[in-house]
Write an enzyme that holds these catalytic residues in place. Structure first.
Site, PDB file in Angstrom:
ATOM      1  N   CYS A  35       0.825  -1.215   0.000  1.00 16.81           N
ATOM      2  CA  CYS A  35       0.000   0.000   0.000  1.00 16.81           C
ATOM      3  C   CYS A  35       0.854   1.258   0.000  1.00 16.81           C
ATOM      4  O   CYS A  35       0.348   2.352  -0.221  1.00 16.81           O
ATOM      5  CB  CYS A  35      -0.933   0.012   1.202  1.00 16.81           C
ATOM      6  SG  CYS A  35      -0.053  -0.041   2.762  1.00 16.81           S
ATOM      7  N   ASP A  37       2.310   2.612   2.566  1.00 18.02           N
ATOM      8  CA  ASP A  37       2.245   3.364   3.811  1.00 18.02           C
ATOM      9  C   ASP A  37       3.563   3.241   4.578  1.00 18.02           C
ATOM     10  O   ASP A  37       4.234   2.219   4.517  1.00 18.02           O
ATOM     11  CB  ASP A  37       1.099   2.849   4.698  1.00 18.02           C
ATOM     12  CG  ASP A  37      -0.253   3.224   4.116  1.00 18.02           C
ATOM     13  OD1 ASP A  37      -0.265   3.943   3.104  1.00 18.02           O
ATOM     14  OD2 ASP A  37      -1.275   2.809   4.673  1.00 18.02           O
ATOM     15  N   CYS A  60      -2.938   5.197   5.754  1.00 20.45           N
ATOM     16  CA  CYS A  60      -4.390   5.191   5.798  1.00 20.45           C
ATOM     17  C   CYS A  60      -4.875   5.511   7.211  1.00 20.45           C
ATOM     18  O   CYS A  60      -4.081   5.596   8.153  1.00 20.45           O
ATOM     19  CB  CYS A  60      -4.888   3.819   5.388  1.00 20.45           C
ATOM     20  SG  CYS A  60      -4.478   2.558   6.599  1.00 20.45           S
ATOM     21  N   CYS A 104      -2.545  -3.221   8.621  1.00 18.19           N
ATOM     22  CA  CYS A 104      -2.073  -1.906   9.071  1.00 18.19           C
ATOM     23  C   CYS A 104      -1.604  -1.972  10.520  1.00 18.19           C
ATOM     24  O   CYS A 104      -0.710  -1.230  10.917  1.00 18.19           O
ATOM     25  CB  CYS A 104      -3.176  -0.863   8.950  1.00 18.19           C
ATOM     26  SG  CYS A 104      -4.099  -0.969   7.413  1.00 18.19           S
TER      27      CYS A 104
HETATM   28 FE1  FES Z   1      -1.558  -0.027   4.319  1.00 20.07          FE
HETATM   29 FE2  FES Z   1      -3.229   0.787   6.033  1.00 20.07          FE
HETATM   30  S1  FES Z   1      -3.605   0.430   3.952  1.00 20.07           S
HETATM   31  S2  FES Z   1      -1.153   0.429   6.340  1.00 20.07           S
END
Ligand code: FES
Length: 130
Positions: A35, A37, A60, A104
């Site tokens: 993702c 992040d 997110c 996450c």
């Molecule tokens: Fe990747 Fe939340 S979508 S950490």
């Protein structure tokens, strides 16, 4: 859009301990390549306990809520206690995360653990070890 519970929304909208610690004793970074992040944790250690914990998260809503919760839970813990903090503990304290957002919660505990490892490595280096 996944449904976040109230607790998660609260930590997402009003995250605790956001920021950077200048002269941190340890810094840990963790990212999720899928993702994209990223989380960075900064710690201050006193008497083998986490005296201060701050973080910066680009991610997110769940990632932000998780970072906030990890920072709150970890403050005041001994380093060994903090190393035992699991993603499940964090998700539990947040009263659950949507299934597709559970990954996450891994980032938060991992980034904190990295910061502690960084601190321990620095201590070893100071002591002249490897
Ligand atoms: Fe990747 Fe939340 S979508 S950490």
């Amino acid at each position: 859009m996944p449904a976040y519970n109230e607790k998660v929304m609260d930590h997402f909208m009003n995250p605790r301990n956001v920021g950077e610690i200048k002269n941190a004793d340890g810094v840990g970074e963790e990212g999720n390549p899928v993702c994209g992040d990223m989380m960075t944790f900064y710690i201050k250690v006193k008497d083998n306990k986490l005296d201060d914990v701050k973080f910066k998260t680009f991610g997110c809503g769940a990632a932000i809520a998780v970072s906030s919760m990890v920072s709150e839970m970890a403050k005041g813990m001994t380093l060994d206690e903090a190393m035992k903090l699991t993603p499940a503990d964090v998700a539990g304290k947040l009263e659950g995360l949507p299934k597709n957002k559970l990954h996450c919660s891994n980032l938060g505990a991992q980034a904190l653990h990295e910061a502690i490892k960084d601190y321990r490595n620095k201590q070893k280096a100071k002591a002249g070890g490897k």
